[in-house]
Design a protein around this motif. Structure first.
Motif, PDB file in Angstrom:
ATOM      1  N   PRO A 290       0.823  -1.226   0.000  1.00 48.28           N
ATOM      2  CA  PRO A 290       0.000   0.000   0.000  1.00 48.28           C
ATOM      3  C   PRO A 290       0.855   1.273   0.000  1.00 48.28           C
ATOM      4  O   PRO A 290       2.035   1.253   0.342  1.00 48.28           O
ATOM      5  N   ARG A 334     -10.702   4.769   2.306  1.00 47.49           N
ATOM      6  CA  ARG A 334      -9.664   4.829   1.276  1.00 47.49           C
ATOM      7  C   ARG A 334      -9.816   3.692   0.279  1.00 47.49           C
ATOM      8  O   ARG A 334      -9.608   3.858  -0.920  1.00 47.49           O
ATOM      9  N   LEU A 335     -10.156   2.519   0.764  1.00 47.81           N
ATOM     10  CA  LEU A 335     -10.354   1.386  -0.135  1.00 47.81           C
ATOM     11  C   LEU A 335     -11.445   1.667  -1.161  1.00 47.81           C
ATOM     12  O   LEU A 335     -11.377   1.207  -2.311  1.00 47.81           O
ATOM     13  N   GLU A 339      -9.127   5.923  -5.843  1.00 49.11           N
ATOM     14  CA  GLU A 339      -8.878   5.190  -7.092  1.00 49.11           C
ATOM     15  C   GLU A 339      -7.468   5.415  -7.610  1.00 49.11           C
ATOM     16  O   GLU A 339      -6.933   4.588  -8.356  1.00 49.11           O
ATOM     17  N   ASP A 341      -4.827   5.125  -6.050  1.00 47.84           N
ATOM     18  CA  ASP A 341      -3.891   4.133  -5.508  1.00 47.84           C
ATOM     19  C   ASP A 341      -3.631   3.003  -6.492  1.00 47.84           C
ATOM     20  O   ASP A 341      -2.570   2.361  -6.459  1.00 47.84           O
ATOM     21  N   ARG A 346      -4.648  -1.272  -3.663  1.00 48.97           N
ATOM     22  CA  ARG A 346      -5.877  -1.365  -2.864  1.00 48.97           C
ATOM     23  C   ARG A 346      -6.130  -2.818  -2.434  1.00 48.97           C
ATOM     24  O   ARG A 346      -6.633  -3.077  -1.338  1.00 48.97           O
TER      25      ARG A 346
END
Length: 366
Positions: A290, A334-335, A339, A341, A346
């Motif tokens: 992450p 955040r998950l 987007e 990331d 994720r």
């Protein structure tokens, strides 16, 4: 010499130091001392009853049986009494039959031992099953197998000795193991918290370590603590069965619920370890380490969980979960929303967040 009395006691391994701890501190040493004194009392009482009161010849089985029936728990003593009397009675019966039907002593001895050992393997006899063959062997070798009165004496001696052993163990300071549950809860909480702190430190790094051997060794040590805690729970529960002292603080009932909670946390912690290992080996799968700010929140969550886990072992200690819930909500948002990331990162974050959520839920429902 040492910083405080507890350090001195812990380092004093001499017999005198062991005896002093047994007198001062409730625990393993005192329990061994008390059980040894009880076994001595039971054996002496059984011998006196068999010799002075009943005037039985060769009453060696009475104190022998009494010693063995001062068991680790009252339940085991009562169960052992039934098993031992049953196995000795079976051995007496085998010796009587062999003595009547087989005229040669050596053949009778071999036959009784063989059949007795086979019969003693029946699970209902438990650990006392060996007495079937041993009793038959003693009676044949002493030449008393053809004398019904002496056979009856052997059975009576065993029953008396076993009954006295059970009575002494049941009525005089029947053993409890509450301190084992308390100690197991403290050790397991410390091990789980240390493991979560190690995971927190690993996740904070910019790059996951290539060698996770230390983490795996720590996890294996924690697994050993889990097994020891499960054994402590089983022995403590058995110790309360049929025990006249149950319901007292020494029975460990008030520590059992925290320990059950800690045992329930282990699968989720184990999953968290697997998730960290999975992201560390990301070249072989679609999960990716992450992003730094996500890892920082995840590491903070693991750190807060370590504190919460440590608090579980303290009876009456509140377990603060507000910050854990806030961090968990931040990670789950955040998950869903970050987007930028990328899907692999994720996925990596999600695989570590899920077991962390399980930990929070189990601590909440403890």
């Amino acid at each position: 010499m040492f910083g405080n009395p507890s350090d001195a006691e812990r380092h004093d391994r001499t017999p005198l130091g062991w005896f002093a701890r047994a007198l001062r501190v409730p625990g393993r040493e005192r329990r061994i001392l008390v059980q040894s004194a009880k076994a001595t009392l039971a054996a002496t009482a059984a011998w006196l009853l068999a010799t002075v009161v009943l005037r039985l010849p060769q009453p060696f089985l009475a104190p022998y049986a009494a010693i063995f029936l001062v068991e680790a728990t009252v339940y085991r003593s009562l169960r052992g009494w039934l098993q031992q009397v049953g196995s000795v009675a079976t051995g007496v019966l085998l010796a009587a039959v062999a003595g009547q039907l087989i005229p040669w002593q050596v053949v009778a001895l071999g036959g009784v031992v063989f059949v007795g050992l086979l019969a003693g393997s029946w699970r209902r006899f438990g650990d006392s099953g060996v007495w079937v063959g041993v009793t038959g062997m003693l009676l044949i070798s002493y030449g008393t197998a053809r004398e019904p009165v002496l056979l009856g004496d052997r059975l009576l001696e065993t029953a008396i000795g076993a009954a006295i052993g059970v009575a002494v163990n049941t009525l005089i300071f029947p053993p409890l193991y509450g301190e084992r549950v308390a100690a197991a809860a403290d050790r397991l909480a410390t091990a789980l918290a240390a493991l979560l702190e190690s995971l927190s430190d690993l996740v904070r790094r910019d790059e996951p370590p290539e060698d996770l051997e230390d983490l795996l060794n720590q996890a294996q040590d924690t697994r050993s603590q889990v097994l020891a805690a499960e054994e402590a729970v089983g022995l403590t529960r058995e110790g309360r069965m049929l025990n006249l002292r149950r319901g007292r603080p020494a029975d460990g009932a008030h520590h059992e619920r925290p320990l059950r909670t800690l045992l329930g946390l282990w699968p989720a912690v184990s999953q968290l370890i697997t998730a960290v290992r999975t992201t560390a080996g990301r070249q072989e799968h679609p999960f990716e380490y992450p992003w730094p700010d996500a890892r920082e929140a995840l590491a903070d969550l693991m750190h807060r969980l370590a504190g919460a886990v440590q608090a579980v072992a303290v009876v009456g200690e509140p377990v603060a979960l507000d910050e854990c819930r806030a961090l968990l909500e931040k990670l789950e948002r955040r998950l869903v929303t970050a987007e930028e990331d990328g899907v692999p990162a994720r996925l990596g974050l999600g695989t570590m967040t899920l077991p962390a959520r399980h930990l929070v839920e189990m601590l909440r429902d403890r």
